[in-house]
Design a protein around this motif. Structure first.
Motif, PDB file in Angstrom:
ATOM      1  N   TRP A  86       0.825  -1.201   0.000  1.00  0.00           N
ATOM      2  CA  TRP A  86       0.000   0.000   0.000  1.00  0.00           C
ATOM      3  C   TRP A  86       0.868   1.264   0.000  1.00  0.00           C
ATOM      4  O   TRP A  86       0.596   2.217  -0.749  1.00  0.00           O
ATOM      5  N   GLN A  87       1.904   1.292   0.831  1.00  0.00           N
ATOM      6  CA  GLN A  87       2.755   2.475   0.907  1.00  0.00           C
ATOM      7  C   GLN A  87       3.392   2.781  -0.441  1.00  0.00           C
ATOM      8  O   GLN A  87       3.440   3.942  -0.871  1.00  0.00           O
ATOM      9  N   ALA A  88       3.868   1.750  -1.134  1.00  0.00           N
ATOM     10  CA  ALA A  88       4.505   1.958  -2.431  1.00  0.00           C
ATOM     11  C   ALA A  88       3.499   2.458  -3.457  1.00  0.00           C
ATOM     12  O   ALA A  88       3.784   3.384  -4.234  1.00  0.00           O
ATOM     13  N   SER A  89       2.302   1.872  -3.480  1.00  0.00           N
ATOM     14  CA  SER A  89       1.276   2.299  -4.436  1.00  0.00           C
ATOM     15  C   SER A  89       0.849   3.730  -4.168  1.00  0.00           C
ATOM     16  O   SER A  89       0.689   4.531  -5.099  1.00  0.00           O
ATOM     17  N   ARG A  90       0.646   4.060  -2.914  1.00  0.00           N
ATOM     18  CA  ARG A  90       0.203   5.417  -2.583  1.00  0.00           C
ATOM     19  C   ARG A  90       1.263   6.440  -2.968  1.00  0.00           C
ATOM     20  O   ARG A  90       0.944   7.507  -3.491  1.00  0.00           O
ATOM     21  N   ALA A  91       2.524   6.127  -2.718  1.00  0.00           N
ATOM     22  CA  ALA A  91       3.603   7.046  -3.079  1.00  0.00           C
ATOM     23  C   ALA A  91       3.661   7.252  -4.586  1.00  0.00           C
ATOM     24  O   ALA A  91       3.927   8.372  -5.063  1.00  0.00           O
ATOM     25  N   ARG A  92       3.408   6.185  -5.358  1.00  0.00           N
ATOM     26  CA  ARG A  92       3.424   6.315  -6.821  1.00  0.00           C
ATOM     27  C   ARG A  92       2.274   7.189  -7.321  1.00  0.00           C
ATOM     28  O   ARG A  92       2.439   7.961  -8.270  1.00  0.00           O
ATOM     29  N   MET A  93       1.116   7.050  -6.710  1.00  0.00           N
ATOM     30  CA  MET A  93      -0.073   7.705  -7.254  1.00  0.00           C
ATOM     31  C   MET A  93      -0.381   9.069  -6.652  1.00  0.00           C
ATOM     32  O   MET A  93      -1.097   9.874  -7.253  1.00  0.00           O
ATOM     33  N   GLN A  94       0.161   9.352  -5.489  1.00  0.00           N
ATOM     34  CA  GLN A  94      -0.125  10.616  -4.821  1.00  0.00           C
ATOM     35  C   GLN A  94       0.067  11.836  -5.718  1.00  0.00           C
ATOM     36  O   GLN A  94      -0.802  12.726  -5.767  1.00  0.00           O
ATOM     37  N   PRO A  95       1.164  11.930  -6.480  1.00  0.00           N
ATOM     38  CA  PRO A  95       1.348  13.139  -7.310  1.00  0.00           C
ATOM     39  C   PRO A  95       0.258  13.343  -8.356  1.00  0.00           C
ATOM     40  O   PRO A  95       0.063  14.472  -8.818  1.00  0.00           O
ATOM     41  N   HIS A  96      -0.451  12.292  -8.713  1.00  0.00           N
ATOM     42  CA  HIS A  96      -1.482  12.404  -9.754  1.00  0.00           C
ATOM     43  C   HIS A  96      -2.843  12.818  -9.189  1.00  0.00           C
ATOM     44  O   HIS A  96      -3.787  13.032  -9.953  1.00  0.00           O
ATOM     45  N   PHE A  97      -2.940  12.943  -7.856  1.00  0.00           N
ATOM     46  CA  PHE A  97      -4.223  13.259  -7.242  1.00  0.00           C
ATOM     47  C   PHE A  97      -4.155  14.479  -6.328  1.00  0.00           C
ATOM     48  O   PHE A  97      -5.034  14.678  -5.507  1.00  0.00           O
ATOM     49  N   THR A  98      -3.121  15.282  -6.469  1.00  0.00           N
ATOM     50  CA  THR A  98      -3.042  16.511  -5.684  1.00  0.00           C
ATOM     51  C   THR A  98      -4.066  17.524  -6.190  1.00  0.00           C
ATOM     52  O   THR A  98      -4.557  17.436  -7.324  1.00  0.00           O
ATOM     53  N   ALA A  99      -4.392  18.502  -5.349  1.00  0.00           N
ATOM     54  CA  ALA A  99      -5.367  19.528  -5.744  1.00  0.00           C
ATOM     55  C   ALA A  99      -4.888  20.282  -6.985  1.00  0.00           C
ATOM     56  O   ALA A  99      -5.689  20.583  -7.888  1.00  0.00           O
ATOM     57  N   LYS A 100      -3.599  20.586  -7.045  1.00  0.00           N
ATOM     58  CA  LYS A 100      -3.063  21.316  -8.203  1.00  0.00           C
ATOM     59  C   LYS A 100      -3.192  20.503  -9.475  1.00  0.00           C
ATOM     60  O   LYS A 100      -3.592  21.012 -10.537  1.00  0.00           O
ATOM     61  N   ARG A 101      -2.864  19.210  -9.390  1.00  0.00           N
ATOM     62  CA  ARG A 101      -2.951  18.335 -10.554  1.00  0.00           C
ATOM     63  C   ARG A 101      -4.405  18.188 -11.016  1.00  0.00           C
ATOM     64  O   ARG A 101      -4.711  18.271 -12.207  1.00  0.00           O
ATOM     65  N   ILE A 102      -5.313  17.976 -10.072  1.00  0.00           N
ATOM     66  CA  ILE A 102      -6.725  17.801 -10.424  1.00  0.00           C
ATOM     67  C   ILE A 102      -7.287  19.080 -11.033  1.00  0.00           C
ATOM     68  O   ILE A 102      -8.056  19.044 -12.000  1.00  0.00           O
ATOM     69  N   ASP A 103      -6.893  20.228 -10.505  1.00  0.00           N
ATOM     70  CA  ASP A 103      -7.379  21.496 -11.059  1.00  0.00           C
ATOM     71  C   ASP A 103      -6.967  21.655 -12.517  1.00  0.00           C
ATOM     72  O   ASP A 103      -7.696  22.258 -13.316  1.00  0.00           O
ATOM     73  N   SER A 104      -5.820  21.109 -12.877  1.00  0.00           N
ATOM     74  CA  SER A 104      -5.364  21.222 -14.268  1.00  0.00           C
ATOM     75  C   SER A 104      -6.192  20.371 -15.222  1.00  0.00           C
ATOM     76  O   SER A 104      -6.078  20.514 -16.441  1.00  0.00           O
ATOM     77  N   LEU A 105      -7.040  19.483 -14.688  1.00  0.00           N
ATOM     78  CA  LEU A 105      -7.829  18.584 -15.518  1.00  0.00           C
ATOM     79  C   LEU A 105      -9.230  19.104 -15.816  1.00  0.00           C
ATOM     80  O   LEU A 105      -9.996  18.437 -16.520  1.00  0.00           O
TER      81      LEU A 105
END
Length: 446
Positions: A86-105
């Protein structure tokens, strides 16, 4: 709490009975005697915080914890598991779900939602009845596919995924209600779960394999995960990429689908709320077919309606945990190995924290309202280290879907009234919500 005292209420309306028990307990932990399993029900916000955040390391999603074992039959090991995976998966995916990233979508998702809602033109013109749950699945799947897979999943395959996920959520119900049954012992729904998981794999695995063989220079989730590396610097194998992609896609679509399916009977039952919502959409969106970032920010009442939906009908209504070591919660001893159950549905309806808790009132979430008395009186996305990664995505996607549909159409239910609640992996209406659409332009004065 012995079974004989709970049974009549549980048979009538299990969630209402559990809310009543929690209200009567006045902040105490309740041990439920439900036969072979006796979980501890934790509902007081401070106690919820202890389980989900303050002492989260002691409360795992593994072990004898119901639900997670069953969910992982579909999602695999990774973001829905615990420990190093879980820790490895979350670390991989966290940058793709930040508020800044989501706002760009916003622009990408808004176009995708608009194109999907275009599909309502024919049934609105002919008066054809629609199962709005299935239609929402189609719209939401189109939106998420645009940002997760750069539209590399065909419309036909999107519809197959929607149908498969619907089967999976229902199929998991037996395992949820029978957590003490070993995995090796078949229960109703197991075969349907395997078939539906196979459908999803038939679509996803070829995508993953093609991406691993010929990586694209793209920032969508699939492309990014196939370029990722594990802790030893090696590329992820196809199973790890598949598990992360499928788990992310399933939660991103299911949460929005489950919550928004309740919207239509709610608006039908509360015409004054519906009129306020329509008035905001007429003023902010008007006849625009693609909603802009600025318009989305201005839809404050729409946002409040969605927040209140999350309070009353959170998709992730049940968060079970297994205690690794002895603990004490609010004076109650929790032995190691115990099942501890946290429920946002129950806590978010406690009368001591919510005025008129069974009344749908979006004004609770107006910006000028006082802050809630405790952070964990409202936690529709969980909390602590396991808080749902997709909360920012939901907060973009759900208002966008509502605004796009209701700025173009009004609706009429075939069967008015609130549907019963179906207790499955996600909280869904217990019957289809069927309705007909009428274009707004036919109702606006010339």
């Amino acid at each position: 709490m012995p079974l004989w005292r709970m049974l009549p209420g549980l048979l009538r309306d299990p969630l209402r009975e559990l809310v009543a028990l929690a209200d009567a307990a006045e902040g105490e932990v309740i041990r439920l005697n439900v036969g072979t399993i006796r979980p501890y029900l934790v509902t007081e916000p401070a106690h919820v915080q202890h389980v989900l955040r303050d002492n989260a390391a002691n409360y795992t999603r593994g072990g004898r914890s119901m639900l997670w074992r069953s969910v992982r039959r579909f999602t695999g090991e990774g973001i829905m598991s615990d420990g190093p995976e879980w820790q490895a998966s979350r670390a991989r995916m966290q940058p793709h779900f930040t508020a800044k990233r989501i706002d760009s979508l916003v622009d990408t998702m808004s176009r995708a939602v608009s194109e999907a809602v275009d599909g309502f033109e024919e049934p609105a013109r002919t008066g054809r009845w629609l199962d709005i749950g299935a239609e929402l699945g189609r719209v939401i799947c189109r939106a998420i596919s645009s940002v997760f897979f750069a539209d590399r999943v065909s419309l036909a395959d999107q519809l197959r995924i929607v149908a498969a996920q619907d089967t999976i959520v229902t199929a998991l119900r037996a395992r949820l209600l029978l957590p003490f049954v070993p995995d090796a012992v078949p229960v109703p729904g197991d075969r349907a779960l395997r078939r539906a998981t196979g459908v999803v794999d038939d679509i996803m695995l070829p995508l993953v394999r093609a991406e691993l063989a010929h990586p694209r220079d793209s920032d969508d989730l699939l492309a990014a995960l196939t370029r990722a590396r594990d802790a030893d610097g090696r590329p992820l194998d196809e199973r790890r990429v598949r598990d992360d992609v499928v788990a992310s896609f399933a939660t991103a679509t299911e949460t929005t689908y489950a919550v928004l399916t309740w919207l239509w009977p709610i608006l039908d039952a509360h015409p004054a709320i519906a009129e306020r919502l329509y008035a905001e959409l007429d003023e902010v969106v008007g006849t625009d077919r693609v909603i802009s970032r600025e318009q989305l920010v201005a839809l404050t009442y729409t946002r409040s309606v969605v927040d209140e939906l999350l309070r009353m009908y959170p998709a992730g209504w049940l968060l079970p945990r297994a205690a690794l070591a002895d603990d004490v919660i609010g004076g109650t001893r929790i032995p190691a190995g115990s099942i501890v159950v946290v429920s946002s549905y129950i806590t978010q309806r406690l009368a001591r924290y919510w005025d008129r808790p069974d009344t749908f009132d979006p004004d609770r979430f107006r910006a000028d309202q006082p802050r809630r008395s405790h952070r964990y009186a409202y936690f529709p996305f969980g909390g602590g280290p396991h808080q749902c990664l997709g909360n920012h995505l939901f907060n973009l996607e759900a208002p966008l879907v509502v605004a796009t549909i209701l700025s173009r159409y009004r609706f009429r239910l075939r069967e008015p009234g609130m549907p019963p609640k179906q207790l499955a992996a996600a909280l869904r209406p217990g019957r289809p919500v069927v309705m007909a659409l009428t274009p707004v332009r036919e109702q606006r004065p010339a």
